[in-house]
Scaffold this active site. Structure first.
Site, short mmCIF file in Angstrom:
data_model
loop_
_atom_site.label_atom_id
_atom_site.label_comp_id
_atom_site.label_asym_id
_atom_site.label_seq_id
_atom_site.Cartn_x
_atom_site.Cartn_y
_atom_site.Cartn_z
N HIS A 13 4.69 26.36 -16.56
CA HIS A 13 4.86 27.81 -16.44
C HIS A 13 5.86 28.15 -15.34
CE1 HIS A 13 2.85 28.49 -12.57
NE2 HIS A 13 2.04 27.51 -12.92
N ARG A 64 -1.30 32.69 -15.92
CA ARG A 64 0.13 32.38 -15.87
C ARG A 64 0.58 31.52 -17.05
NH1 ARG A 64 -2.56 30.11 -11.45
NH2 ARG A 64 -2.16 27.92 -10.91
N GLU A 91 -4.33 23.75 -13.47
CA GLU A 91 -3.65 23.08 -12.37
C GLU A 91 -4.66 22.25 -11.58
OE1 GLU A 91 -1.52 21.48 -10.86
OE2 GLU A 91 -0.05 22.96 -10.15
N HIS A 186 0.62 23.09 -15.92
CA HIS A 186 0.99 23.22 -14.52
C HIS A 186 1.61 21.92 -14.02
CE1 HIS A 186 -1.58 26.87 -14.48
NE2 HIS A 186 -2.25 26.17 -15.37
#
Length: 241
Positions: A13, A64, A91, A186
């Site tokens: 992202h 995100r 993440e 991520h």
């Protein structure tokens, strides 16, 4: 009969709100900036120009990655492609470092120790206290998970071990069924997947960088062994007509 997909696209992202203040985000659910949305749209246009098409998108539960998927697919002209989300693609959890910037972290724990935590493979940062309001057990996003599944801190190895069941149990069967997949996740989660796909050592893994906003294409043999990889700007990333 379906044949295995020849490729999968990995995508980190784009720029988020906490990038502006250089804070460690981890599992904190921070939105993209306008820059991040523009990065996703630009990548979508490049993917469309390179004649990629997707049957499914898989991402984390953090907004995100959802925002990235929506902007990217809209730019490709394919907003109807289904998006599947899972906490396993989140993440890495940075523990007590989450919400802090590098200056604050260095002042608290020292630069050498801190860099070992966020670049190394084995050692996790200090964990969140069980009652810390930042602990994911207080987040409604994870209400369906048992508390013992939720990390208070993760090393890169922990993050990889949490992510890999989704690769093996969900994504690999879809690839074998011929599904064309885009995985939006991520930096550290994708580093762990790259380590798996390329059979890298922990030492080599520490040097791997996954830039935001640039699609990374892996090609596979019929047995799903990796035959090549390329960033989208490389002509080798373009699917055969």
């Amino acid at each position: 009969m379906s044949t295995p997909a020849e490729w999968v696209v990995l995508f980190r992202h784009g720029h988020s709100e906490w990038n502006l203040s250089d804070r460690f985000t981890g599992w904190t659910d921070i939105p993209l900036t306008e820059i991040g949305l523009a990065e996703a749209a630009a990548a979508g246009r490049r993917l469309a120009q390179a004649r990629f098409a997707f049957d499914e998108v898989h991402g984390s539960v953090l907004q995100r990655t959802r925002q990235t998927a929506e902007a990217l697919l809209a730019a490709m002209g394919t907003p109807q492609v289904p998006l599947f989300t899972t906490w396993r693609l989140n993440e890495r959890h940075y523990g007590a470092l989450q919400g802090m910037n590098k200056r604050e972290i260095f002042a608290t724990w020292g630069e050498e120790e801190s860099r070992r935590w966020w670049r190394g493979y084995f050692e996790p940062p200090p964990a969140l206290d069980w009652n810390d309001p930042r602990h994911p057990r207080f987040d409604p996003l994870y209400a369906a998970l048992a508390p013992e599944q939720l990390p208070a801190s993760e090393s890169l190895r922990d993050c990889q071990r949490r992510m890999l069941p989704y690769w093996h149990d969900v994504l690999v069967p879809r690839l074998r069924a011929g599904r064309r997949l885009l995985v939006i996740s991520h930096g550290n989660t994708l580093r762990g997947l790259v380590m798996q796909l390329e059979d890298l050592s922990a030492e080599a893994m520490e040097k791997v960088e996954i830039p935001s906003g640039v699609p990374l294409v892996y090609r596979f043999a019929p047995d799903l062994s990796v035959t090549g990889r390329a960033w989208l700007e490389d002509p080798a990333a373009t699917p055969a007509a």
